[in-house]
Design a protein around this motif. Structure first.
Motif, mmCIF file in Angstrom:
data_model
loop_
_atom_site.group_PDB
_atom_site.id
_atom_site.type_symbol
_atom_site.label_atom_id
_atom_site.label_comp_id
_atom_site.label_asym_id
_atom_site.label_seq_id
_atom_site.Cartn_x
_atom_site.Cartn_y
_atom_site.Cartn_z
ATOM 1 N N ALA A 95 49.338 45.276 47.009
ATOM 2 C CA ALA A 95 48.279 45.181 48.012
ATOM 3 C C ALA A 95 48.036 46.554 48.619
ATOM 4 O O ALA A 95 48.874 47.448 48.530
ATOM 5 C CB ALA A 95 48.697 44.192 49.091
ATOM 6 N N ALA A 96 46.873 46.714 49.258
ATOM 7 C CA ALA A 96 46.549 48.005 49.872
ATOM 8 C C ALA A 96 45.959 47.786 51.250
ATOM 9 O O ALA A 96 45.294 46.777 51.503
ATOM 10 C CB ALA A 96 45.555 48.779 49.009
ATOM 11 N N LEU A 97 46.218 48.725 52.119
ATOM 12 C CA LEU A 97 45.630 48.688 53.454
ATOM 13 C C LEU A 97 44.780 49.927 53.606
ATOM 14 O O LEU A 97 45.255 51.037 53.355
ATOM 15 C CB LEU A 97 46.718 48.714 54.530
ATOM 16 C CG LEU A 97 47.366 47.387 54.898
ATOM 17 C CD1 LEU A 97 48.456 47.618 55.900
ATOM 18 C CD2 LEU A 97 46.339 46.436 55.455
ATOM 19 N N ILE A 98 43.538 49.748 54.040
ATOM 20 C CA ILE A 98 42.676 50.917 54.212
ATOM 21 C C ILE A 98 42.783 51.357 55.664
ATOM 22 O O ILE A 98 42.576 50.558 56.589
ATOM 23 C CB ILE A 98 41.236 50.567 53.839
ATOM 24 C CG1 ILE A 98 41.242 50.005 52.431
ATOM 25 C CG2 ILE A 98 40.355 51.767 53.971
ATOM 26 C CD1 ILE A 98 40.058 50.312 51.623
ATOM 27 N N VAL A 99 43.119 52.628 55.858
ATOM 28 C CA VAL A 99 43.375 53.153 57.195
ATOM 29 C C VAL A 99 42.368 54.261 57.470
ATOM 30 O O VAL A 99 42.033 55.033 56.569
ATOM 31 C CB VAL A 99 44.810 53.720 57.270
ATOM 32 C CG1 VAL A 99 45.069 54.356 58.611
ATOM 33 C CG2 VAL A 99 45.807 52.631 56.993
ATOM 34 N N GLY A 100 41.884 54.347 58.699
ATOM 35 C CA GLY A 100 40.937 55.397 59.056
ATOM 36 C C GLY A 100 41.511 56.315 60.118
ATOM 37 O O GLY A 100 42.332 55.906 60.930
ATOM 38 N N GLY A 101 41.060 57.589 60.100
ATOM 39 C CA GLY A 101 41.603 58.604 61.004
ATOM 40 C C GLY A 101 40.731 58.870 62.208
ATOM 41 O O GLY A 101 40.287 57.988 62.889
ATOM 42 N N LYS A 102 40.463 60.139 62.463
ATOM 43 C CA LYS A 102 39.730 60.582 63.657
ATOM 44 C C LYS A 102 38.378 59.904 63.835
ATOM 45 O O LYS A 102 37.669 59.698 62.857
ATOM 46 C CB LYS A 102 39.468 62.069 63.423
ATOM 47 C CG LYS A 102 39.576 62.949 64.611
ATOM 48 C CD LYS A 102 39.729 64.374 64.113
ATOM 49 C CE LYS A 102 38.394 65.079 64.223
ATOM 50 N NZ LYS A 102 38.530 66.512 64.084
ATOM 51 N N ASN A 103 37.966 59.643 65.109
ATOM 52 C CA ASN A 103 36.627 59.079 65.349
ATOM 53 C C ASN A 103 35.556 60.134 65.163
ATOM 54 O O ASN A 103 35.725 61.268 65.565
ATOM 55 C CB ASN A 103 36.533 58.590 66.797
ATOM 56 C CG ASN A 103 37.297 57.314 67.003
ATOM 57 O OD1 ASN A 103 37.747 56.703 66.039
ATOM 58 N ND2 ASN A 103 37.457 56.912 68.236
ATOM 59 N N VAL A 104 34.416 59.701 64.582
ATOM 60 C CA VAL A 104 33.259 60.613 64.502
ATOM 61 C C VAL A 104 32.015 59.856 64.930
ATOM 62 O O VAL A 104 32.060 58.652 65.132
ATOM 63 C CB VAL A 104 33.024 61.146 63.078
ATOM 64 C CG1 VAL A 104 33.963 62.269 62.780
ATOM 65 C CG2 VAL A 104 33.151 60.067 62.068
ATOM 66 N N SER A 105 30.886 60.566 65.011
ATOM 67 C CA SER A 105 29.684 59.906 65.509
ATOM 68 C C SER A 105 29.108 59.011 64.418
ATOM 69 O O SER A 105 29.159 59.339 63.244
ATOM 70 C CB SER A 105 28.646 60.945 65.915
ATOM 71 O OG SER A 105 28.035 61.468 64.774
ATOM 72 N N PRO A 106 28.517 57.872 64.806
ATOM 73 C CA PRO A 106 27.950 56.946 63.810
ATOM 74 C C PRO A 106 26.629 57.425 63.254
ATOM 75 O O PRO A 106 26.120 56.857 62.299
ATOM 76 C CB PRO A 106 27.770 55.663 64.625
ATOM 77 C CG PRO A 106 27.632 56.113 66.036
ATOM 78 C CD PRO A 106 28.424 57.360 66.173
ATOM 79 N N PHE A 107 26.056 58.490 63.817
ATOM 80 C CA PHE A 107 24.704 58.872 63.439
ATOM 81 C C PHE A 107 24.639 59.516 62.070
ATOM 82 O O PHE A 107 23.576 59.617 61.487
ATOM 83 C CB PHE A 107 24.121 59.812 64.488
ATOM 84 C CG PHE A 107 24.183 59.240 65.870
ATOM 85 C CD1 PHE A 107 24.802 59.916 66.882
ATOM 86 C CD2 PHE A 107 23.634 58.000 66.140
ATOM 87 C CE1 PHE A 107 24.873 59.391 68.155
ATOM 88 C CE2 PHE A 107 23.689 57.461 67.407
ATOM 89 C CZ PHE A 107 24.316 58.153 68.417
ATOM 90 N N HIS A 108 25.771 60.001 61.572
ATOM 91 C CA HIS A 108 25.734 60.643 60.257
ATOM 92 C C HIS A 108 26.480 59.838 59.223
ATOM 93 O O HIS A 108 26.959 60.372 58.242
ATOM 94 C CB HIS A 108 26.321 62.056 60.378
ATOM 95 C CG HIS A 108 25.572 62.898 61.357
ATOM 96 N ND1 HIS A 108 24.427 63.573 61.018
ATOM 97 C CD2 HIS A 108 25.781 63.125 62.668
ATOM 98 C CE1 HIS A 108 23.978 64.203 62.094
ATOM 99 N NE2 HIS A 108 24.781 63.944 63.105
#
Lengths: 342, 285
Positions: free
Chosen positions: A137-150
């Protein structure tokens, strides 16, 4: 030069043609920069200044709301938790490389460590064995926040499903089935403890197209004694008439750097729970402020140091009484008196 | 922290006075008749340690104390997160609370006592003149030079190394240059420092004395071409070792545009004020 000025003029002409709808955006910003992608718009292009401010504020507020909602993952219908066993693999983190500092051990030896800060790390998605690759199985992990506009709509949909602000780096970690976590759970630096060993993966600093001496460490040729135009060349490329070819994988000039490199078996000397900073031994691929993947070591000789880690991850509610700084037992803490080596 | 030494002296003196008084009182009590002793056991007042004397140094106001920020606190001009520097500063302040790192400049004479497993008494003491201060943050270093038994010795110490047990300033002074590496090519008398030197008292207020000495050099060749304008040295007597033609020839390597280069500008005044405030607040806690 003529072509450049043409493009410049074309830009000016182009901006004047746009109807006064876009009065907010003065062409002063466009002068000097050559826009090659002429079809996409950025979020501010057709908005008035008030609307731009409103968009930015609303984005910041939504981020704050989302992070506040996710602060107590255990109260929020968490998935069933399992105990840590010998062979189970748990999630890693996405961290930002801050810089390097020296540390000293209790015997007076000096080591250098890299500081990695875990900024806004959230679980974004969970993929079961069948969905991912059939083996684990895999877990997708996200890092630093960025703006949603791009970010494109497709990417934003994934983040919206998890209820999490959009992230700069999104990676997958292979985990055992007992270590899956509900999407939206925040991950903290206390997930790792001092004395543990980790592997850090990151994109190395790009050096561009490099010759064979810098890329592979060839010795080149002498500077004098009659060498004609041959000082940094590879020289011979293979045995000769018998194979009558150059073997695949021959070391030759080419692109150096800007590729994913993993540093294995790095010891964690210290964990700062207040700022979520890991002090990891030695150097790590990548430039300052780059995003890296940090996970438990795969090296068999270091597996024994991983005893009773926080499994599946560290939750602030239940084991939340950690000191601000966790130190390895061999590390010299600066609040202690000076060493007297005996 | 030069103010601390004076305060410490007075503190020790007043402590001694108090201790003497206390001892006298005890002796007085012990010679009193035994009857009183028997009855006093249950009602004898519990030992209350004397309150620490609050020393207010009225001779020096806070404003007149010299404001000194050690150069390793000022972060270099880089694209690093300021959070990294603030975390490092916290560690530096923690170390400074344990070990007193005094104010000193390049050209001051220091004595450093460091723990050494191979030395007798487990620590060694080195006295020398500080010729260079380098590095930023926890890795800050300073180099001490001395001539021992006709051999020049330079030792590079790290300010925050836990093996350093004591740093004392024997003579606080500045020189005309920031970097005295040219002492390697100067006559040995300028680098000799007496290891048994007594500390020269200095005041924590007012300006630091500048030693305007101009050093005489050994004959050329030197380890570096000190006459070149990139080193910008004021503390060497070039007229004794070089002809005016050689001095003019050295000016060919001058880069007069460097001081006007705006990209190299790094104004640290605001940063310094902020850091001084932060450091003073943390140290006084």
């Amino acid at each position: 030069m003529a072509a450049w000025s043409c493009r410049f003029l074309f830009l000016l002409r182009g901006t004047r043609v746009i109807p006064p709808r876009a009065t907010a955006e003065r062409p002063a910003l466009l002068v000097g920069c050559i826009r090659t992608a002429k079809t996409t718009t950025w979020f501010e292009e057709n908005l008035t200044e008030d609307n731009q401010e409103y968009m930015r504020k609303s984005m910041a507020e939504e981020y704050r709301r989302q992070t506040a909602e996710k602060l107590n993952p255990l109260k929020d219908e968490p998935w069933p938790r399992h105990e840590w066993t010998e062979g189970s693999r748990r999630v890693g983190l996405v961290a930002v490389k801050l810089g390097m500092v020296p540390v000293w051990t209790k015997t007076g030896e000096r080591h250098v460590v890299t500081m990695l800060q875990v900024q806004d790390c959230h679980i974004i998605k969970c993929l079961s064995k069948e969905e991912y690759d059939g083996h684990s199985a895999a877990l997708i992990v996200g890092g630093k926040n960025v703006s949603p506009f791009h970010r494109s709509e497709k990417q934003m949909e994934v983040f919206r499903n998890a209820g999490v602000p959009p992230k700069q780096k999104v990676t997958a970690f292979k985990v055992s089935d007992s270590a899956i976590i509900k999407p939206g759970t925040p991950l903290y630096a206390a997930h790792f403890r001092p004395g543990q060993y980790v592997d850090v993966t990151g994109k190395s600093i790009g050096k561009g197209f490099q010759g064979v001496m810098k890329r592979w460490g060839f010795k080149g040729q002498p500077a004098t004694h009659g060498q004609t135009k041959t000082h940094r060349r590879p020289g011979a490329s293979g045995p000769g008439g018998d194979p009558a070819k150059v073997f695949k994988g021959k070391k030759m000039p080419g692109q150096m750097g800007n590729s994913y490199i993993t540093a294995y078996g790095l010891k964690i000397w210290r964990v700062n729970t207040k700022y979520n900073v890991l002090y990891v031994n030695g150097s790590v691929p990548g430039h300052k402020n780059c995003l890296l993947k940090v996970r438990d070591t795969v090296l068999p000789s270091r597996r024994s140091t991983l005893l009773n880690p926080p499994f599946p991850t560290y939750f602030t509610e239940e084991d939340g009484d950690l000191d601000e700084d966790l130190y390895d037992e061999d590390l010299f803490v600066h609040t202690e008196p000076s060493l007297t080596l005996t | 922290m030069a103010a601390c030494t004076k305060r410490l002296d007075r503190f020790i003196i007043s402590l001694r006075l108090l201790r003497n008084l206390q001892l006298q009182n005890e002796r007085f009590l012990s010679t009193s008749p035994c009857l009183r002793v028997a009855g006093n056991d249950s009602e004898s007042p519990k030992f209350v340690p004397p309150s620490k004397p609050v020393i207010v140094d009225k001779t020096q106001t806070v404003a007149s104390l010299r404001k000194f920020l050690s150069p390793e606190f000022i972060p270099p001009r880089q694209r690093t997160d300021p959070l990294k520097f603030s975390i490092e500063r916290k560690d530096m302040i923690r170390r400074r609370k344990v070990l007193n790192i005094p104010e000193f400049y390049v050209g001051s004479i220091l004595a450093v006592i460091m723990a050494d497993p191979n030395a007798s008494g487990k620590s060694n003491r080195f006295v020398g003149i500080c010729i260079q201060r380098g590095g930023k943050g926890l890795g800050a270093t300073f180099v001490l030079r001395n001539i021992i038994n006709n051999q020049g010795v330079e030792i590079c110490y790290e300010l925050y190394n836990p093996r350093i047990q004591k740093i004392e300033v024997l003579k606080l002074e500045k020189r005309l240059d920031d970097n005295l590496m040219y002492l390697r090519d100067a006559l040995p008398e300028y680098s000799t420092v007496d290891p048994e030197m007594k500390p020269v008292p200095f005041s924590p207020t007012g300006e630091v004395p500048v030693n305007k000495i101009k050093v005489r050099m050994r004959p050329k060749p030197w380890s570096k071409r000190w006459e070149r304008p990139k080193f910008n040295l004021q503390g060497i007597r070039f007229d004794l070792s070089l002809t005016p033609e050689q001095m003019e020839h050295a000016q060919k390597w001058a880069q007069p545009w460097l001081e006007y280069d705006m990209l190299k500008e790094y104004d640290t005044s605001k940063l310094e004020e902020q850091i001084i405030k932060e450091v003073q607040q943390e140290m006084s806690k």
